[in-house]
Motif scaffolding. Sequence first.
Motif, short mmCIF file in Angstrom:
data_model
loop_
_atom_site.label_atom_id
_atom_site.label_comp_id
_atom_site.label_asym_id
_atom_site.label_seq_id
_atom_site.Cartn_x
_atom_site.Cartn_y
_atom_site.Cartn_z
N GLN A 54 0.81 -1.21 0.00
CA GLN A 54 0.00 0.00 0.00
C GLN A 54 0.85 1.26 0.00
O GLN A 54 0.67 2.14 -0.81
N SER A 55 1.78 1.32 0.97
CA SER A 55 2.57 2.54 1.05
C SER A 55 3.96 2.29 0.51
O SER A 55 4.80 1.70 1.17
N ALA A 56 4.20 2.75 -0.72
CA ALA A 56 5.52 2.54 -1.31
C ALA A 56 6.58 3.28 -0.51
O ALA A 56 7.70 2.82 -0.37
N ALA A 57 6.19 4.43 0.05
CA ALA A 57 7.16 5.23 0.80
C ALA A 57 7.68 4.44 2.00
O ALA A 57 8.85 4.54 2.35
N ALA A 58 6.81 3.64 2.63
CA ALA A 58 7.24 2.87 3.80
C ALA A 58 7.83 1.53 3.40
O ALA A 58 8.56 0.93 4.17
N SER A 59 7.53 1.07 2.19
CA SER A 59 7.93 -0.28 1.82
C SER A 59 9.23 -0.34 1.05
O SER A 59 9.74 -1.41 0.76
N PHE A 60 9.77 0.82 0.68
CA PHE A 60 11.13 0.85 0.15
C PHE A 60 12.06 1.12 1.32
O PHE A 60 11.79 1.99 2.15
N ASN A 61 13.15 0.37 1.37
CA ASN A 61 14.12 0.58 2.44
C ASN A 61 14.82 1.93 2.24
O ASN A 61 15.41 2.17 1.19
N PRO A 62 14.73 2.83 3.24
CA PRO A 62 15.30 4.17 3.06
C PRO A 62 16.81 4.17 2.87
O PRO A 62 17.38 5.16 2.42
N ALA A 63 17.47 3.06 3.20
CA ALA A 63 18.93 3.06 3.18
C ALA A 63 19.53 2.65 1.83
O ALA A 63 20.73 2.72 1.66
N HIS A 64 18.70 2.19 0.90
CA HIS A 64 19.26 1.70 -0.36
C HIS A 64 18.62 2.40 -1.56
O HIS A 64 17.47 2.81 -1.52
N LYS A 65 19.38 2.47 -2.65
CA LYS A 65 18.86 3.06 -3.88
C LYS A 65 17.77 2.17 -4.46
O LYS A 65 17.77 0.95 -4.26
N LEU A 66 16.85 2.80 -5.20
CA LEU A 66 15.72 2.06 -5.76
C LEU A 66 16.19 0.87 -6.59
O LEU A 66 15.67 -0.24 -6.47
N ILE A 67 17.20 1.11 -7.41
CA ILE A 67 17.58 0.07 -8.36
C ILE A 67 18.25 -1.10 -7.65
O ILE A 67 18.10 -2.25 -8.06
N ASP A 68 18.93 -0.81 -6.52
CA ASP A 68 19.54 -1.90 -5.77
C ASP A 68 18.47 -2.78 -5.13
O ASP A 68 18.66 -3.99 -4.96
N GLN A 69 17.35 -2.16 -4.77
CA GLN A 69 16.26 -2.95 -4.20
C GLN A 69 15.55 -3.72 -5.31
O GLN A 69 15.06 -4.82 -5.11
N HIS A 70 15.53 -3.10 -6.50
CA HIS A 70 14.92 -3.76 -7.65
C HIS A 70 15.68 -5.02 -8.04
O HIS A 70 15.09 -6.06 -8.29
N THR A 71 17.01 -4.91 -8.06
CA THR A 71 17.81 -6.03 -8.57
C THR A 71 18.01 -7.11 -7.52
O THR A 71 18.58 -8.16 -7.82
#
Lengths: 549, 318
Positions: free
Chosen positions: A102-119
Amino acid sequence: MSQDKSILLNIKNLRIEGYSDEHWIEIVHGIDLTLHRGEVMGLIGESGAGKSTIGLAAMGFTRDGCRISEGSSIEFDGLELTTTPAADLQSLRGARIAYVAQSAAASFNPAHKLIDQHTEAPLQYRIQKRLESQEDAMELYERLRLPNPREIGFRYPHQVSGGQLQRAMTAMAMACRPDLIIFDEPTTALDVTTQIEVLSAIRDIVDQFNTAAIYITHDLAVVAQMADVIKVLLKGDEVEESDTRSMLENPQDDYTKSLWAVREFKKEQVPRPADTVPLISVQHVDAAYGDTPVLEDVSFDIYSGMTVAVVGESGSGKSTTARCITGLLPPTKGEVLFQGTPLPPDYRDRTKDQLRQAQMIYQMADTALNPKVKISEIIGRPAAFYSGLHGPELKNRVDEILDLIELDPSLYYNRYPPELSGGQKQRIGIARSLAAEPTFIICDEVTSALDQLVAEGILRLLDKLQKEMNLAYMFITHDLATVRSIADEVVVMQYGKVVEQGPKDEMFRPPHDPYTDLLLSSVPEMDPDWLSTLLEERGVDSNTETHNP
Amino acid sequence: MGDILSIVSKRLGLGVVTLLVISIIIFGAVELLPGDIAQAVLGQGATEENLAAMREQLGLDRAAPIRYFEWLGNAVTGDFGRSLVSQQPVSEAISTRFANTLFLALYAAIIAVPVAIFLGVLVALFRNSVFDRVANVVTLTSISSPEFFLGYILILFLSVKTGYFPAIAKIDDGMSLIDKLDRTFLPALTMVLVVVAHMMRMTRASIINLLASPYVEMARLKGVPAWKVIVKHTLPNAWAPVINVVALNLAYLITGVVLVEVVFVYPGIGQLLVDAVTKRDFPVVQACCLIFAATFILLNLAADVGSILTNPRLRHPK
């Protein structure tokens, strides 16, 4: 890609128990669900219906304190998830079944770049090498129409807007090209104009890859755009299921019909009284947080007995205007008049009587009420403070107010906020503002955290109180359906300025200011073709990428 | 990065102000002690004339604020006066002792910090298991026992009974690093046992605190293995409280080790301070206190900067 339509997910007699007060209580009571490849199923229902719990169970996952009961069967592509060992289940997640929260802001880890979480998942499963996976991410970002698709992935979550994050999360779910994606209220936290972009992006990508999806939402109009099949849930039970068009045109169950009917409450529009001074007059107000200007030349009037709805997206300055009126944020320019007399800009300089006149009701009743204080004291304190009541008089007054908000005093007088439901808590919030005997109440998104049926009850209550006490309301909301049902006048705000204002019937009739037009047309309608039609009208081709044969 | 520089310089400025205030307190406290240097040097039998002459010679007959600024002015240039006992310059007496203390603290910290964080991650990963409980009980026992007791236990088992390590940690400049490390192993181990529990429990608590966050659930639903969820998804967000506790414990390693020094006869600054207090060697006492205060302030500053550096919002502004 062959358009394979075989059965992908087959849930039989799904029962889930939750642990509370040292008991296991069943919260999902035997749900059956069949999903074919490439099919999108909408799960709708109010909070507590078990939508998310069922969605997560489809991944073989339960939150802490929940368990799947004996006798339940979740078959994913021939694999029985309830008996699969944990390690094998884990290797399905992300790879073959993905989740969009639901909340992308809370569900992405604030410590890592988007693409690192993607890969992360593709690297974990050795599907792709890092560079390959990054390249793929950029391609997905482009398909989801993110700005600067080749660079945006190298930002941190806090550097990207909410709508963009939600699309980045959809891209992340697609990373391993799963067979099934669970979308858990992916647009609930977004503004209407942003919601459209995310909805169309999700719909396209699901279509392109023939991905099956379970789309969880409480918003009927949204689900109508997204789903092929709709399943209605109530308190862990299935109410009915049918394909989207027949569900919308011809709901069978009474509960479904009541959900459909929610948006029908409409109060009679009151015209401005002639020859009277406005109760509250905001005149050319500028305001700033530190050096950042947030309001510019905001002016509007509110008359006794009338409701002025202030609409706009997040960041448009709606709540800041409320803070200027109540004196929490002294304006840098302009003034606020009360019955023609200027109010001191800072609330600390206002008299008790001036403070009494304007009260607030907040969006999150959960956090606006002290959980450790009894209802009697929550309502009693402002009554004692402003009216000097005490002893039996005070108790009578609190009883009277509880009667007004339709809660039985003998049942609620001694209870604490956590024991109440969301709607009841909001009623206590209203009661607290009434205890000061105000003439003007600011309602800040008071219904947006509530289910539709409950929200309607609150709107009806506010309307009743207004008629009885001739109250003036400033109704801050981003939900135009709410505006339609309760407002007399409408003020549209954008970037801290008033874009347009006037009586409600005029505002909902063209011609509009272009921004008002954009807002109005972005509100999803209960028509399965609405999104496609709208995107066509706006000249955004919803199928920017050609379908694979 | 400019933001961080300005924050650091602001904190550094505040640190200097704090140090000034502390120097006033230290000076004032020494002034308040009954008797003065003249009396301490000349002893009980001194006559009033002798005392007055001595005070005049040392400049003690002047007003306290004047002497304070004089002392402060000299201290800033590194001159803390002369020891009343040995007549040696205080800075000389302190510098070798302080270097020894720093050496021991660094030795202990290099072992303790990684061990504590590694254990903290492990107990968070296997939370509520037998391993978690055993680790908690052991570390809590070691933190609850007085250092001198731990020290003697270690001496008993690792030195007296087995002869693995020397019981006395006397070192001097002529020794090789290996020798020094061997000699000081037992005091270092004692200090490790004292500080590990605090840091480990803080690491565990701040990791577990984050396990309920949506991004951790998301990581699990992406199929990320449990150990990776902890190391990659919670630890980077758990640093701020851990760093503060680490700094606090490092400061303790430098300023709170007098008992360990006594047990192992280690020539550190703690012993020097205790000696100086019993002998009324005020210049030494003042200098030691000032060094301790500066240590605390610098380590806290380092912790603040560390917390900021681990926060991506501050490291990568919009």
